[in-house]
Design a protein around this motif. Structure first.
Motif, PDB file in Angstrom:
ATOM      1  N   GLY A 194       1.342  59.904  53.586  1.00  0.00           N
ATOM      2  CA  GLY A 194       2.506  60.380  52.836  1.00  0.00           C
ATOM      3  C   GLY A 194       3.792  60.036  53.565  1.00  0.00           C
ATOM      4  N   PRO A 195       4.938  60.443  53.020  1.00  0.00           N
ATOM      5  CA  PRO A 195       6.213  60.182  53.708  1.00  0.00           C
ATOM      6  C   PRO A 195       6.278  60.946  55.028  1.00  0.00           C
ATOM      7  CG  PRO A 195       6.538  61.689  51.867  1.00  0.00           C
ATOM      8  CD  PRO A 195       5.127  61.204  51.778  1.00  0.00           C
ATOM      9  N   MET A 196       6.589  60.241  56.107  1.00  0.00           N
ATOM     10  CA  MET A 196       6.634  60.865  57.426  1.00  0.00           C
ATOM     11  C   MET A 196       8.074  60.976  57.919  1.00  0.00           C
ATOM     12  SD  MET A 196       3.656  61.761  58.482  1.00  0.00           S
ATOM     13  CE  MET A 196       3.919  61.972  60.232  1.00  0.00           C
ATOM     14  N   PRO A 197       8.404  62.068  58.576  1.00  0.00           N
ATOM     15  CA  PRO A 197       9.739  62.176  59.172  1.00  0.00           C
ATOM     16  C   PRO A 197       9.893  61.158  60.292  1.00  0.00           C
ATOM     17  CG  PRO A 197       8.335  63.975  59.924  1.00  0.00           C
ATOM     18  CD  PRO A 197       7.567  63.252  58.865  1.00  0.00           C
ATOM     19  N   LYS A 198      11.044  60.542  60.355  1.00  0.00           N
ATOM     20  CA  LYS A 198      11.337  59.591  61.429  1.00  0.00           C
ATOM     21  C   LYS A 198      12.051  60.264  62.596  1.00  0.00           C
ATOM     22  CE  LYS A 198       9.588  56.124  59.232  1.00  0.00           C
ATOM     23  NZ  LYS A 198       8.264  55.625  59.683  1.00  0.00           N
ATOM     24  N   HIS A 199      12.591  61.444  62.347  1.00  0.00           N
ATOM     25  CA  HIS A 199      13.334  62.166  63.393  1.00  0.00           C
ATOM     26  C   HIS A 199      13.055  63.656  63.220  1.00  0.00           C
ATOM     27  CE1 HIS A 199      17.557  63.058  65.339  1.00  0.00           C
ATOM     28  NE2 HIS A 199      16.542  63.604  66.009  1.00  0.00           N
ATOM     29  N   VAL A 200      12.490  64.276  64.257  1.00  0.00           N
ATOM     30  CA  VAL A 200      12.171  65.706  64.226  1.00  0.00           C
ATOM     31  C   VAL A 200      12.935  66.408  65.342  1.00  0.00           C
ATOM     32  CG1 VAL A 200      10.346  67.438  64.440  1.00  0.00           C
ATOM     33  CG2 VAL A 200       9.867  65.274  63.278  1.00  0.00           C
ATOM     34  N   ALA A 201      13.561  67.532  65.013  1.00  0.00           N
ATOM     35  CA  ALA A 201      14.297  68.333  65.998  1.00  0.00           C
ATOM     36  C   ALA A 201      13.549  69.641  66.229  1.00  0.00           C
ATOM     37  CB  ALA A 201      15.719  68.603  65.509  1.00  0.00           C
ATOM     38  N   PHE A 202      13.574  70.115  67.480  1.00  0.00           N
ATOM     39  CA  PHE A 202      12.876  71.348  67.848  1.00  0.00           C
ATOM     40  C   PHE A 202      13.836  72.329  68.522  1.00  0.00           C
ATOM     41  CE2 PHE A 202       9.436  68.215  67.867  1.00  0.00           C
ATOM     42  CZ  PHE A 202       8.401  68.893  67.238  1.00  0.00           C
ATOM     43  N   ILE A 203      13.817  73.572  68.048  1.00  0.00           N
ATOM     44  CA  ILE A 203      14.392  74.681  68.807  1.00  0.00           C
ATOM     45  C   ILE A 203      13.209  75.332  69.509  1.00  0.00           C
ATOM     46  CG2 ILE A 203      15.687  76.850  68.728  1.00  0.00           C
ATOM     47  CD1 ILE A 203      17.012  75.883  66.169  1.00  0.00           C
ATOM     48  N   MET A 204      13.071  75.055  70.797  1.00  0.00           N
ATOM     49  CA  MET A 204      11.873  75.438  71.554  1.00  0.00           C
ATOM     50  C   MET A 204      12.022  76.890  72.018  1.00  0.00           C
ATOM     51  SD  MET A 204      11.474  71.916  73.792  1.00  0.00           S
ATOM     52  CE  MET A 204      13.044  72.190  74.632  1.00  0.00           C
ATOM     53  N   ASP A 205      11.813  77.820  71.115  1.00  0.00           N
ATOM     54  CA  ASP A 205      12.104  79.236  71.385  1.00  0.00           C
ATOM     55  C   ASP A 205      10.825  80.008  71.710  1.00  0.00           C
ATOM     56  OD1 ASP A 205      13.670  81.476  71.645  1.00  0.00           O
ATOM     57  OD2 ASP A 205      13.731  81.921  69.500  1.00  0.00           O
ATOM     58  N   GLY A 206      10.929  80.947  72.654  1.00  0.00           N
ATOM     59  CA  GLY A 206       9.809  81.831  72.945  1.00  0.00           C
ATOM     60  C   GLY A 206       9.297  81.776  74.368  1.00  0.00           C
ATOM     61  N   ASN A 207       9.944  80.987  75.239  1.00  0.00           N
ATOM     62  CA  ASN A 207       9.462  80.880  76.628  1.00  0.00           C
ATOM     63  C   ASN A 207       9.499  82.227  77.353  1.00  0.00           C
ATOM     64  OD1 ASN A 207       9.155  78.143  76.215  1.00  0.00           O
ATOM     65  ND2 ASN A 207      11.059  77.582  77.226  1.00  0.00           N
ATOM     66  N   ARG A 208      10.591  82.979  77.175  1.00  0.00           N
ATOM     67  CA  ARG A 208      10.729  84.252  77.890  1.00  0.00           C
ATOM     68  C   ARG A 208       9.764  85.292  77.341  1.00  0.00           C
ATOM     69  NH1 ARG A 208      16.943  85.829  78.672  1.00  0.00           N
ATOM     70  NH2 ARG A 208      16.981  85.729  76.398  1.00  0.00           N
ATOM     71  N   ARG A 209       9.580  85.334  76.033  1.00  0.00           N
ATOM     72  CA  ARG A 209       8.623  86.271  75.439  1.00  0.00           C
ATOM     73  C   ARG A 209       7.190  85.936  75.847  1.00  0.00           C
ATOM     74  NH1 ARG A 209      10.864  86.373  69.366  1.00  0.00           N
ATOM     75  NH2 ARG A 209      12.278  84.801  70.245  1.00  0.00           N
ATOM     76  N   PHE A 210       6.922  84.634  75.953  1.00  0.00           N
ATOM     77  CA  PHE A 210       5.608  84.197  76.419  1.00  0.00           C
ATOM     78  C   PHE A 210       5.354  84.696  77.843  1.00  0.00           C
ATOM     79  CE2 PHE A 210       3.094  81.063  78.800  1.00  0.00           C
ATOM     80  CZ  PHE A 210       1.932  81.023  78.042  1.00  0.00           C
ATOM     81  N   ALA A 211       6.383  84.603  78.694  1.00  0.00           N
ATOM     82  CA  ALA A 211       6.242  85.056  80.080  1.00  0.00           C
ATOM     83  C   ALA A 211       5.984  86.562  80.135  1.00  0.00           C
ATOM     84  CB  ALA A 211       7.496  84.691  80.873  1.00  0.00           C
TER      85      ALA A 211
END
Length: 335
Positions: free
Chosen positions: A23-40
């Motif tokens: 299918g149509p694939m994204p050529k550019h993906v952005a991430f807000i990498m949230d949750g590191n502190r909660r994971f800790a």
């Protein structure tokens, strides 16, 4: 951990990836990498270890993107707002960044092998000088690579980026490179930190927060936004596949909105050019109305001159930005 994590997908992952890529694939993906502190907190480990595991997850996610034929990724690594956190945490994040960019420079051969271009978007003047130099070396070292692109937003917020773009256009007017009438929405886009990249097709935020937190506000006006409850260090290949599937389901409507916006921008630019030409002809026409042919010739001439002005301005802006990184590297050599 390495910026580039080697390894193949397992059989089920490969099959799923191939189905998605039909299918149509994204050529550019952005991430807000949230949750590191909660994971800790959840795992009773030091906050800094949570951030470290978050970086390790980025390396793994880049591998998945490579196998899904997604050539460009942008990540929200450090917001200007993060400077408001405790001194210990900010210092820890700066030290983690030093370690990772030093590791990146050690891996330059591997980055060249995979054709990875690293760009860092943000106001680097806010960072410690030695970190600025490391970042500049990483950017210049990978500048010519063109197979895949990683944009790291560091000391960044979108409102700051937009404000800076307005300052850049004001600088162009002050320098006589462009006219105030040349200022437009497309020109502002060209003055953003992200001007070398297409706008993201897909933006993903983890941790369950449903907000953009001042990230790529301008660039994601016609992007698919996906909010997932998983904490970033626990992100999986299947989470990414789910987000890509959501993009595919909304692809047609997104593409239609982008096409309409592009047509609207072109219409607005044409009308702005006509207004400038009409004012010029009225001022220099001795009160006589210009015929259709003269107006058309004047419009064509004005449009060509405007485009040349804008291109010269963008070249000057690129030189100014490139010089910033070159000068930082020169400082490091001299030191």
């Amino acid at each position: 951990m390495s910026w580039i994590k080697e390894g193949e997908l397992n059989l089920i992952e490969k099959i799923s990836a191939n189905v998605l890529k039909a299918g149509p694939m994204p050529k550019h993906v952005a991430f807000i990498m949230d949750g590191n502190r909660r994971f800790a907190r959840r795992n009773n480990i030091e906050r800094q270890e949570g951030h470290t595991q978050g970086f390790n997850k980025l390396a793994e996610t880049l591998r998945w993107c490579k196998h899904l034929s997604i050539p460009e990724v942008t990540v929200y690594a450090f917001s200007i707002e993060n400077f408001k956190r405790t001194k210990d945490e900010v210092d820890g994040l700066m030290e983690l960044a030093r370690q990772k960019f030093e590791r990146l420079l050690e891996e330059r051969d591997n980055l060249e092998k995979h054709g990875v271009c690293i760009r860092v978007l943000g106001d680097l003047n806010m960072l410690p000088h030695d970190l600025q130099q490391l970042i500049a070396k990483a950017v210049i070292t990978t500048k010519s690579h063109n197979k895949c692109f990683l944009n790291v937003c560091f000391a960044y917020t979108s409102r700051y980026e937009i404000t800076n773009a307005v300052r850049e256009m004001a600088w162009g007017v002050e320098q006589g490179l462009i006219k105030s009438s040349d200022v437009s929405e497309p020109l502002l886009s060209e003055c953003l930190y992200s001007n070398n990249s297409p706008n993201p097709d897909l933006l993903i935020r983890t941790s369950g927060e449903v907000r953009l937190s001042d990230f790529l506000l301008w660039q994601t006006s016609h992007s698919c936004l996906v909010f997932q409850s998983v904490l970033w260090p626990e992100y999986s290949f299947w989470n990414l596949c789910e987000a890509v599937l959501q993009y595919q389901l909304s692809h047609k409507s997104i593409q239609k909105a982008r096409d309409l916006h592009r047509e609207h921008q072109a219409s607005l630019q044409l009308e702005a050019d006509r207004v400038c030409v009409a004012e010029h002809l009225q001022h220099h026409g001795n009160g006589k109305p210009a015929d259709v042919q003269r107006r058309q010739e004047a419009l064509q001439h004005y449009t060509t001159c405007r485009q040349e002005r804008v291109q010269d301005f963008l070249k000057a802006l690129k030189h100014k930005r490139d010089s910033y990184f070159t000068d930082l590297c020169s400082d490091g050599v001299q030191a």
